[in-house]
Scaffold this motif. Structure first.
Motif, PDB file in Angstrom:
ATOM      1  N   LEU A   9       0.829  -1.205   0.000  1.00 27.49           N
ATOM      2  CA  LEU A   9       0.000   0.000   0.000  1.00 27.49           C
ATOM      3  C   LEU A   9       0.864   1.257   0.000  1.00 27.49           C
ATOM      4  N   ASN A  10       1.942   1.220   0.755  1.00 25.67           N
ATOM      5  CA  ASN A  10       2.807   2.392   0.840  1.00 25.67           C
ATOM      6  C   ASN A  10       3.382   2.745  -0.525  1.00 25.67           C
ATOM      7  N   HIS A  11       3.802   1.714  -1.268  1.00 21.26           N
ATOM      8  CA  HIS A  11       4.320   2.024  -2.600  1.00 21.26           C
ATOM      9  C   HIS A  11       3.214   2.467  -3.554  1.00 21.26           C
ATOM     10  N   GLY A  12       2.022   1.867  -3.398  1.00 18.57           N
ATOM     11  CA  GLY A  12       0.901   2.335  -4.223  1.00 18.57           C
ATOM     12  C   GLY A  12       0.568   3.787  -3.942  1.00 18.57           C
ATOM     13  N   LEU A  52       5.972  14.079  -0.439  1.00 18.72           N
ATOM     14  CA  LEU A  52       5.851  13.031   0.568  1.00 18.72           C
ATOM     15  C   LEU A  52       6.790  11.861   0.316  1.00 18.72           C
ATOM     16  N   ASP A  53       7.696  11.969  -0.632  1.00 14.47           N
ATOM     17  CA  ASP A  53       8.586  10.853  -0.933  1.00 14.47           C
ATOM     18  C   ASP A  53       9.451  10.488   0.273  1.00 14.47           C
ATOM     19  N   THR A  54       9.975  11.471   0.957  1.00 18.77           N
ATOM     20  CA  THR A  54      10.785  11.197   2.139  1.00 18.77           C
ATOM     21  C   THR A  54       9.944  10.522   3.221  1.00 18.77           C
ATOM     22  N   PHE A  55       8.725  10.947   3.378  1.00 15.81           N
ATOM     23  CA  PHE A  55       7.827  10.313   4.354  1.00 15.81           C
ATOM     24  C   PHE A  55       7.569   8.856   3.980  1.00 15.81           C
ATOM     25  N   PHE A  56       7.333   8.578   2.706  1.00 13.86           N
ATOM     26  CA  PHE A  56       7.119   7.194   2.282  1.00 13.86           C
ATOM     27  C   PHE A  56       8.367   6.344   2.544  1.00 13.86           C
ATOM     28  N   ASP A  57       9.526   6.927   2.340  1.00 16.20           N
ATOM     29  CA  ASP A  57      10.760   6.191   2.632  1.00 16.20           C
ATOM     30  C   ASP A  57      10.860   5.852   4.123  1.00 16.20           C
ATOM     31  N   ARG A  58      10.471   6.783   4.958  1.00 12.76           N
ATOM     32  CA  ARG A  58      10.533   6.516   6.397  1.00 12.76           C
ATOM     33  C   ARG A  58       9.524   5.452   6.805  1.00 12.76           C
ATOM     34  N   VAL A  59       8.351   5.456   6.174  1.00 14.53           N
ATOM     35  CA  VAL A  59       7.372   4.397   6.452  1.00 14.53           C
ATOM     36  C   VAL A  59       7.940   3.041   6.038  1.00 14.53           C
ATOM     37  N   THR A  60       8.576   3.001   4.876  1.00 13.50           N
ATOM     38  CA  THR A  60       9.184   1.748   4.427  1.00 13.50           C
ATOM     39  C   THR A  60      10.271   1.293   5.381  1.00 13.50           C
ATOM     40  N   ALA A  82       8.526  -6.184  -9.378  1.00 15.66           N
ATOM     41  CA  ALA A  82       7.815  -5.128  -8.660  1.00 15.66           C
ATOM     42  C   ALA A  82       8.136  -5.166  -7.179  1.00 15.66           C
ATOM     43  N   MET A  83       8.097  -6.366  -6.603  1.00 16.08           N
ATOM     44  CA  MET A  83       8.337  -6.471  -5.170  1.00 16.08           C
ATOM     45  C   MET A  83       9.802  -6.300  -4.838  1.00 16.08           C
ATOM     46  N   MET A  84      10.654  -6.680  -5.757  1.00 15.27           N
ATOM     47  CA  MET A  84      12.078  -6.717  -5.439  1.00 15.27           C
ATOM     48  C   MET A  84      12.649  -5.330  -5.179  1.00 15.27           C
ATOM     49  N   ASN A  85      12.099  -4.336  -5.838  1.00 19.04           N
ATOM     50  CA  ASN A  85      12.667  -2.997  -5.724  1.00 19.04           C
ATOM     51  C   ASN A  85      11.944  -2.149  -4.701  1.00 19.04           C
ATOM     52  N   ALA A  86      11.236  -2.774  -3.782  1.00 18.53           N
ATOM     53  CA  ALA A  86      10.419  -2.022  -2.841  1.00 18.53           C
ATOM     54  C   ALA A  86      11.188  -1.573  -1.617  1.00 18.53           C
ATOM     55  N   GLY A  87      12.478  -1.483  -1.696  1.00 19.66           N
ATOM     56  CA  GLY A  87      13.262  -1.076  -0.543  1.00 19.66           C
ATOM     57  C   GLY A  87      13.309   0.422  -0.405  1.00 19.66           C
ATOM     58  N   PRO A  88      13.663   0.929   0.792  1.00 19.40           N
ATOM     59  CA  PRO A  88      13.770   2.372   1.010  1.00 19.40           C
ATOM     60  C   PRO A  88      14.972   2.946   0.312  1.00 19.40           C
ATOM     61  N   THR A  89      14.927   4.204   0.012  1.00 15.62           N
ATOM     62  CA  THR A  89      16.038   4.891  -0.643  1.00 15.62           C
ATOM     63  C   THR A  89      16.752   5.776   0.356  1.00 15.62           C
ATOM     64  N   PHE A  96       5.182  -2.446  -6.094  1.00 18.46           N
ATOM     65  CA  PHE A  96       6.123  -2.417  -4.990  1.00 18.46           C
ATOM     66  C   PHE A  96       7.402  -1.690  -5.338  1.00 18.46           C
ATOM     67  N   GLY A  97       7.723  -1.551  -6.617  1.00 21.25           N
ATOM     68  CA  GLY A  97       8.999  -0.962  -6.972  1.00 21.25           C
ATOM     69  C   GLY A  97       9.020   0.525  -6.740  1.00 21.25           C
ATOM     70  N   ILE A  98      10.057   1.014  -6.082  1.00 20.97           N
ATOM     71  CA  ILE A  98      10.192   2.454  -5.893  1.00 20.97           C
ATOM     72  C   ILE A  98      11.465   2.948  -6.530  1.00 20.97           C
ATOM     73  N   GLY A  99      12.007   2.161  -7.467  1.00 18.77           N
ATOM     74  CA  GLY A  99      13.093   2.659  -8.281  1.00 18.77           C
ATOM     75  C   GLY A  99      14.436   2.597  -7.624  1.00 18.77           C
ATOM     76  N   GLY A 100      14.945   1.430  -7.357  1.00 15.75           N
ATOM     77  CA  GLY A 100      16.288   1.334  -6.814  1.00 15.75           C
ATOM     78  C   GLY A 100      16.372   0.293  -5.728  1.00 15.75           C
ATOM     79  N   ASN A 101      17.587  -0.085  -5.392  1.00  9.46           N
ATOM     80  CA  ASN A 101      17.809  -1.074  -4.369  1.00  9.46           C
ATOM     81  C   ASN A 101      17.914  -0.413  -3.008  1.00  9.46           C
ATOM     82  N   SER A 102      18.019  -1.253  -1.991  1.00  7.20           N
ATOM     83  CA  SER A 102      18.200  -0.725  -0.645  1.00  7.20           C
ATOM     84  C   SER A 102      19.585  -0.140  -0.522  1.00  7.20           C
ATOM     85  N   ARG A 103      19.671   1.081  -0.036  1.00  5.08           N
ATOM     86  CA  ARG A 103      20.949   1.759   0.084  1.00  5.08           C
ATOM     87  C   ARG A 103      21.054   2.386   1.453  1.00  5.08           C
TER      88      ARG A 103
END
Length: 852
Positions: free
Chosen positions: A507-510, A523-531, A590-597, A615-622
């Motif tokens: 839901l968060n990525h949606g 709200l991108d930073t907020f979504f990252d913190r939720v993730t 889709a799910m694989m890239n759902a990590g926080p940035t 689920f994808g938010i464009g990038g791996n967990s960093r």
């Protein structure tokens, strides 16, 4: 007069009398003969009265003269000539049928009544009517006499005026004829010079008037600003502020071109003047500055004391206040920004503080109300796959009995992903109906409310505050976002619902993609913190599942039986639910890239159609995410579809698949440990078959077809083969026969080729006993095998497959036994007559199949 009379006495016709046609009228009475036709009357024969001056057009207004004229007219009418003409006209009228009918009636009336003449009566009546009409005409003529005299006087005046004008023109013509040609030329030159001077003065007057119009503030505008009775929201005040601002820009221009650009004209260029350098401009600049400061003070008072305080009132429609009381007067705020930046900052800070407080209270109240609708899925121990039997019993019968949702069965909970754009929950309606929801529904409602509020506020601050809108948005939502994160973190402290966490991640990525589709990225930073809050908690729950499975044993799990264990059912439900959520939308990548940035500035925003799935938010967990998800190694070989693993990036989705693979291996190890608790090896195999079959069945029902299902199906086939051997060996005579067949086949295989045909390499008595034992007990053995299979396996279909395998293997062993006998003796011994035909055995097997 005679002609008028003839017009009055014209012969009546059908059209002017309105009566019937002549043919329809009754004929005259026979006793009244018609009038003889009168001879035609010549106009010359009629007497003519002498023409006299009309007394009504004369200057005299004596009443005696009017009376004399009336009497003269009457004498004319009564003359003999007129009387003869009247007789002639009457004869014409008498020829009309209607007139004859009327005359006859009069004659009849006269004869029957007074005995007088009917024609005389009619003439007398007509004469009376004629006298009345004559008197009426005379009276009308007398009434119009004064008007005719006035008209005559006006005509005389006009004639006198025309005569005097004619005399003046004739005198002017005489004067002009006496003037010479030289005087006319000088007169024309002087007239042209004066005309040119007049044109220049008029042009200068227009320019100066236009210049002063751009310099001077109208009294009405100044009065609207200085008059405290005119509200700041009044159209007069707004127009006055705009006028003063235009004057200010015109007066403060450094060049004539800038002045014309500010005023929208060209008067400064045409005059060649800089307005601020003139005396009038310098004087007016002081007055305009004072008016601007006074107007700014009134605008400040409006925003700080009237408009913005409405936001802090309870039960206020904030959006309506923003549109009608703030955004509508954005020009006034821009005016204040130009006049006094300090006042502008004060207004902005007060709005930010008021709006931040209102939103904080709103979301705190809404979150508290939604917490009353929490269905409380799972628990600390109830959410484990390998939960102890005592904890499971207490969760079902004790204080956790009110929990409505299974922590492993997805059920209808997956529909929350279809409601991602639906309106939030109406708390008062849900409380009235006694509804309960899993937390992902509450999370969706809060996030939906937050996204809508953020979108409206982001667009409003950009429109209302301009360039400082983004900073204002951060100040408005900082407390609200911190509150939402705090509420989420408080829930996660006691959350043991892995499926709910996975749904909230999705839901968060949606929600992120919805905001990107709105072109709102604040709200991108907020979504990252939720993730960053959700993924570590999910990782901890998965690790706790692994630890619980490893520590599980027969004593903690309430012992083992032949039937499927509840652990296998819970594992199958959990795995299928996770995979269903994982692959619901967008595929594996889709799910694989759902990590926080790490930082929003370091990432290129993804579009709603970027192909990364929900689920994808464009990038791996960093960055700091690595300390939560841990280091990942290897490839997710146990994912659903092996052909998609090349698309999987190393991220939190990678972690999830690796953890599922570890749980899968630990479950198999647990099932083997539990199977080892059975003292009989065959019972342990039955236990493994039942559990593997249950897991495979659940995965098939949930349509999670992949390597997890394939692994348990392979294990099921392996255990079936082991059970077939164990079931056949559990019967002594079959065990002896199988051992003999295996040993005899080895002897035959090891015997030298081209032998001399000596005695067989095995004992005939042993073979004979095997043949007779099988012949006497094979039907009972098949019946016992059928009973065992039906009692061992809870899944009827699985039991039938195993029964077929056991009986088929039995038939194969017996066929091999017969082949060994035929190879051992060239001449079959007599006990071979007791061999049972394979056809008979097949027929018996078919009986059980048909019975089933």
């Amino acid at each position: 007069e005679r002609n008028s009379f003839y017009r009055l006495n014209a012969t009546p016709t059908r059209s002017n009398m309105g009566g019937p046609a002549h043919s329809d009228l009754p004929s005259p009475a026979p006793h009244l003969p018609p009038f003889p036709p009168s001879p035609p009357v010549n106009d010359a024969d009629l007497p003519r009265a002498p023409l006299a001056e009309d007394p009504y057009l004369s200057d005299s207004s004596d009443e005696d003269e009017s009376s004399a004229a009336g009497r003269h007219l009457l004498s004319l009418l009564r003359s003999s000539a007129l009387a003869s003409s009247i007789d002639a006209d009457l004869s014409l009228f008498s020829s009309d049928p209607a007139v004859r009918s009327a005359l006859n009636d009069d004659a009849y009336d006269g004869a029957g009544g007074s005995g007088g003449s009917g024609a005389g009566t009619t003439l007398a009546r007509i004469e009376d009517e004629f006298r009345a009409a004559e008197s009426e005409c005379v009276r009308a003529y007398e009434g119009a006499a004064s008007d005719l005299r006035d008209l005559s006087a006006e005509v005389s005046g006009c004639l006198d005026l025309l005569s005097s004008s004619e005399e003046t023109l004739l005198g002017l013509q005489a004067d002009l004829s006496s003037v010479g040609a030289d005087a006319l030329g000088r007169l024309r030159e002087e007239s042209g010079r004066m005309g040119a001077e007049l044109a220049r003065r008029r042009r200068a007057e227009r320019l100066l008037r236009e210049y002063l119009r751009h310099v001077v503030v109208s009294p009405a505008a100044a009065g609207s600003i200085l008059d405290g009775q005119v509200p700041a929201t009044d159209a007069r005040f707004v127009g006055a502020v705009e006028e003063v601002e235009r004057r200010h820009r015109f007066l403060c221009a450094r060049t004539a071109g800038e002045a014309d650009a500010a005023s929208g004209g060209d008067v400064a260029e045409r005059l060649g003047l800089v307005p601020g350098h003139t005396a009038a401009g310098a004087e007016m600049r002081t007055h305009v500055t004072r008016l601007r400061l006074h107007a700014a003070a009134r605008v400040r008072a409006y925003f700080l004391h009237d408009a913005i305080p409405k936001i802090r009132c309870a039960r206020t429609n904030i959006r309506m206040v923003q549109v009608s009381a703030l955004l509508r007067y954005r020009n006034l705020l821009d005016f204040v920004h130009d006049v006094s930046p300090e006042v502008y900052e004060e207004i902005r800070d007060v709005y930010v503080e008021s709006m931040a407080r209102a939103l904080h209270v709103l979301f705190r109240t809404y979150g508290g109300q939604l917490s009353r609708l929490d269905g409380k899925v799972g628990g600390r121990y109830f959410g484990l796959i390998a939960v102890e039997e005592a904890a499971l019993r207490s969760a079902v019968q004790g204080k956790d009995k009110e929990r409505r949702y299974d922590a492993f069965n997805l059920g209808e909970r997956g529909k929350v992903l279809d409601l991602i754009g639906a309106p939030p929950i109406l708390v008062h309606v849900a409380l009235a109906e006694g509804e309960k929801y899993p937390y992902e529904m509450i999370f969706r409602s809060i996030m939906k409310h937050l996204m809508d509020s953020a979108t409206n506020e982001y667009k409003f601050t950009n429109d209302f505050l301009g360039d400082s809108g983004r900073d204002a948005f951060s100040g408005i939502f900082s407390r609200t976002l911190s509150l939402v994160l705090e509420q989420l973190e408080t829930y996660l402290f006691t959350c043991y619902d892995a499926l709910g966490l996975l749904l909230m991640i999705k839901l968060n990525h949606g929600h992120r993609r919805i905001m990107h589709s709105r072109q709102v990225h604040v709200l991108d930073t907020f979504f990252d913190r939720v993730t960053m809050l959700l993924w570590p908690r999910l990782k901890m729950l998965l690790d706790s599942q692994v630890r619980a499975i490893r520590a599980a044993g027969a004593e903690k799990l309430g012992g083992v039986e032949l039937h499927p264990h509840y652990v296998s059912r819970r594992y199958a439900e959990f795995t299928s639910s996770v995979l269903l959520i994982l692959y619901r939308v967008g595929g594996v990548g889709a799910m694989m890239n759902a990590g926080p940035t790490q930082n929003i500035a370091d990432r290129t925003p993804t579009t709603p159609h970027s192909g990364n799935g929900i689920f994808g938010i464009g990038g791996n967990s960093r960055g700091s995410a690595s300390k939560y998800v841990g280091s990942l190694s290897g490839s997710p070989g146990n994912s659903l579809n092996g052909d998609t693993t090349s698309e999987i990036s190393r991220g939190p989705g990678d972690m999830l698949l690796n953890d599922l693979a570890v749980i899968h291996e630990e479950i198999i190890a647990l099932l083997k440990r539990l199977a080892g608790e059975h003292p009989v090896r065959k019972h342990g195999i039955v236990f493994l078959i039942n559990n593997c079959d249950q897991i495979a069945q659940v995965l098939e029902e949930r349509r999670t077809i992949g390597k997890e299902l394939q692994a348990f199906e392979d294990m099921l086939l392996q255990q079936r083969e082991l059970f077939v051997e164990e079931e056949l060996l559990s019967h002594s005579h079959l065990a002896n026969m199988i051992a003999f067949v295996r040993g005899a086949e080895r002897q035959v295989a090891n015997a030298p080729r081209g032998g001399t045909g000596g005695p067989p390499p095995f004992d005939a008595h042993t073979v004979e006993s095997l043949v007779r034992d099988f012949a006497t007990s094979w039907k009972k053995t098949i019946e016992q095998i059928n009973k065992n299979v039906l009692s061992y396996f809870s899944n009827f279909r699985n039991g039938m497959e195993i029964l077929k395998q056991v009986l088929t293997q039995l038939l194969l062993y017996y066929t091999r036994f017969q082949d060994v006998i035929r190879k051992g003796w060239r001449k079959l011994p007599s006990f071979c007559n007791d061999l049972v035909s394979t056809t008979v055995i097949l027929a018996e097997i078919k009986k059980y199949a048909l019975a089933i």
